[in-house]
Design a protein around this motif. Structure first.
Motif, PDB file in Angstrom:
ATOM      1  N   ILE A  46      -6.937  47.034  -1.074  1.00 48.85           N
ATOM      2  CA  ILE A  46      -7.326  45.663  -0.725  1.00 48.85           C
ATOM      3  C   ILE A  46      -8.830  45.527  -0.903  1.00 48.85           C
ATOM      4  CG2 ILE A  46      -7.437  43.935   1.102  1.00 48.85           C
ATOM      5  CD1 ILE A  46      -4.861  45.168   2.235  1.00 48.85           C
ATOM      6  N   LYS A  47      -9.237  44.551  -1.669  1.00 47.26           N
ATOM      7  CA  LYS A  47     -10.654  44.314  -1.954  1.00 47.26           C
ATOM      8  C   LYS A  47     -11.255  43.374  -0.914  1.00 47.26           C
ATOM      9  CE  LYS A  47     -10.336  46.887  -5.501  1.00 47.26           C
ATOM     10  NZ  LYS A  47     -10.606  48.289  -5.246  1.00 47.26           N
ATOM     11  N   HIS A  48     -12.527  43.490  -0.713  1.00 46.88           N
ATOM     12  CA  HIS A  48     -13.276  42.641   0.218  1.00 46.88           C
ATOM     13  C   HIS A  48     -13.794  41.425  -0.557  1.00 46.88           C
ATOM     14  CE1 HIS A  48     -13.288  46.683   1.966  1.00 46.88           C
ATOM     15  NE2 HIS A  48     -13.308  46.054   3.130  1.00 46.88           N
ATOM     16  N   ASP A  49     -12.874  40.577  -0.969  1.00 41.71           N
ATOM     17  CA  ASP A  49     -13.216  39.498  -1.895  1.00 41.71           C
ATOM     18  C   ASP A  49     -13.273  38.104  -1.274  1.00 41.71           C
ATOM     19  OD1 ASP A  49     -10.507  39.268  -1.402  1.00 41.71           O
ATOM     20  OD2 ASP A  49      -9.902  39.305  -3.504  1.00 41.71           O
ATOM     21  N   ARG A  50     -13.150  38.015   0.056  1.00 33.81           N
ATOM     22  CA  ARG A  50     -13.179  36.698   0.695  1.00 33.81           C
ATOM     23  C   ARG A  50     -13.398  36.856   2.202  1.00 33.81           C
ATOM     24  NH1 ARG A  50      -8.071  37.967  -0.795  1.00 33.81           N
ATOM     25  NH2 ARG A  50      -6.463  38.027   0.784  1.00 33.81           N
ATOM     26  N   ALA A  51     -13.588  35.746   2.857  1.00 33.71           N
ATOM     27  CA  ALA A  51     -13.673  35.743   4.319  1.00 33.71           C
ATOM     28  C   ALA A  51     -12.322  36.117   4.907  1.00 33.71           C
ATOM     29  CB  ALA A  51     -14.087  34.356   4.814  1.00 33.71           C
ATOM     30  N   ILE A  70     -14.019  42.224  10.571  1.00 35.96           N
ATOM     31  CA  ILE A  70     -13.492  41.045   9.876  1.00 35.96           C
ATOM     32  C   ILE A  70     -14.657  40.450   9.105  1.00 35.96           C
ATOM     33  CG2 ILE A  70     -12.304  38.824  10.053  1.00 35.96           C
ATOM     34  CD1 ILE A  70     -11.381  39.704  12.878  1.00 35.96           C
ATOM     35  N   THR A  71     -14.486  40.264   7.798  1.00 38.71           N
ATOM     36  CA  THR A  71     -15.582  39.754   6.966  1.00 38.71           C
ATOM     37  C   THR A  71     -15.734  38.240   7.117  1.00 38.71           C
ATOM     38  OG1 THR A  71     -14.153  39.488   5.033  1.00 38.71           O
ATOM     39  CG2 THR A  71     -15.313  41.595   5.262  1.00 38.71           C
ATOM     40  N   PHE A  72     -16.975  37.778   6.970  1.00 41.39           N
ATOM     41  CA  PHE A  72     -17.272  36.348   6.975  1.00 41.39           C
ATOM     42  C   PHE A  72     -17.256  35.760   5.571  1.00 41.39           C
ATOM     43  CE2 PHE A  72     -19.985  37.278  10.927  1.00 41.39           C
ATOM     44  CZ  PHE A  72     -18.936  36.995  11.783  1.00 41.39           C
ATOM     45  N   GLY A  73     -17.235  36.590   4.571  1.00 41.92           N
ATOM     46  CA  GLY A  73     -17.239  36.159   3.177  1.00 41.92           C
ATOM     47  C   GLY A  73     -17.013  37.370   2.287  1.00 41.92           C
ATOM     48  N   PRO A  74     -17.080  37.197   0.963  1.00 43.29           N
ATOM     49  CA  PRO A  74     -16.915  38.341   0.067  1.00 43.29           C
ATOM     50  C   PRO A  74     -17.944  39.437   0.377  1.00 43.29           C
ATOM     51  CG  PRO A  74     -16.894  36.291  -1.170  1.00 43.29           C
ATOM     52  CD  PRO A  74     -17.310  35.945   0.234  1.00 43.29           C
ATOM     53  N   ASP A  79     -15.993  47.786  -0.732  1.00 41.35           N
ATOM     54  CA  ASP A  79     -14.891  48.421  -1.462  1.00 41.35           C
ATOM     55  C   ASP A  79     -15.219  49.891  -1.683  1.00 41.35           C
ATOM     56  OD1 ASP A  79     -13.773  45.891  -1.616  1.00 41.35           O
ATOM     57  OD2 ASP A  79     -14.338  45.564  -3.706  1.00 41.35           O
ATOM     58  N   GLN A  80     -14.225  50.737  -1.572  1.00 38.65           N
ATOM     59  CA  GLN A  80     -14.355  52.191  -1.752  1.00 38.65           C
ATOM     60  C   GLN A  80     -15.104  52.893  -0.625  1.00 38.65           C
ATOM     61  OE1 GLN A  80     -12.495  53.534  -4.233  1.00 38.65           O
ATOM     62  NE2 GLN A  80     -11.937  51.414  -4.583  1.00 38.65           N
ATOM     63  N   ALA A  84      -9.697  48.380   3.968  1.00 40.12           N
ATOM     64  CA  ALA A  84      -9.178  47.085   4.411  1.00 40.12           C
ATOM     65  C   ALA A  84      -7.665  47.197   4.511  1.00 40.12           C
ATOM     66  CB  ALA A  84      -9.571  45.991   3.426  1.00 40.12           C
ATOM     67  N   PHE A  85      -7.102  46.589   5.543  1.00 37.98           N
ATOM     68  CA  PHE A  85      -5.652  46.683   5.704  1.00 37.98           C
ATOM     69  C   PHE A  85      -4.963  45.336   5.780  1.00 37.98           C
ATOM     70  CE2 PHE A  85      -7.487  47.255   9.958  1.00 37.98           C
ATOM     71  CZ  PHE A  85      -6.880  46.226  10.659  1.00 37.98           C
TER      72      PHE A  85
END
Length: 124
Positions: A46-51, A70-74, A79-80, A84-85
């Motif tokens: 799973i990539k960190h590509d969005r909030a 929890i990310t606020f945005g990309p 990544d790596q 992310a789950f």
């Protein structure tokens, strides 16, 4: 106690994400899992590509415990490095409210607590 009955505070808010889940002392200095100890990284699919991406906060490879972010945005730089789950399905407005809470030294000025999180059994 079952892991779903534990309460957790949000112990840090950084520029691009919020972190919580220290079920031992609430300060962010401990990350033992609810089952005890640490567990290894699973994968980086799973990539960190969005909030709203949710993942395991750690102290390095294979040191996952109870803390999460929890990310606020990309945040592709995560990544790596961080596993992310999943992602936020509902409550984006709450995430924005959390993002806008005033902080001092990357700590929320007012308490933010997750109580009795439960399990989403239908999704399993």
């Amino acid at each position: 106690r079952r892991a779903s009955e534990l309460s957790s505070g949000i112990n840090a808010e950084y520029g691009g994400w919020v972190q919580g889940g220290d079920i031992v002392n609430g300060s962010g200095g401990n990350s033992d899992s609810a089952a005890g100890g640490k567990f290894p990284d699973e994968n980086f699919a799973i990539k960190h590509d969005r909030a709203g991406i949710i993942g395991m906060a750690n102290d390095g490879p294979h040191t996952n415990g109870s803390q999460f972010y929890i990310t606020f945005g990309p945040a592709p730089w995560m990544d790596q490095t961080y596993v992310a789950f999943g992602c936020l399905i509902e409550g984006q407005h709450i995430l924005r409210d959390v993002e806008n809470i005033e902080t001092v030294n990357e700590r929320p000025k007012r308490p933010l607590t997750i109580h009795d999180c439960g399990l989403l059994k239908d999704a399993l």
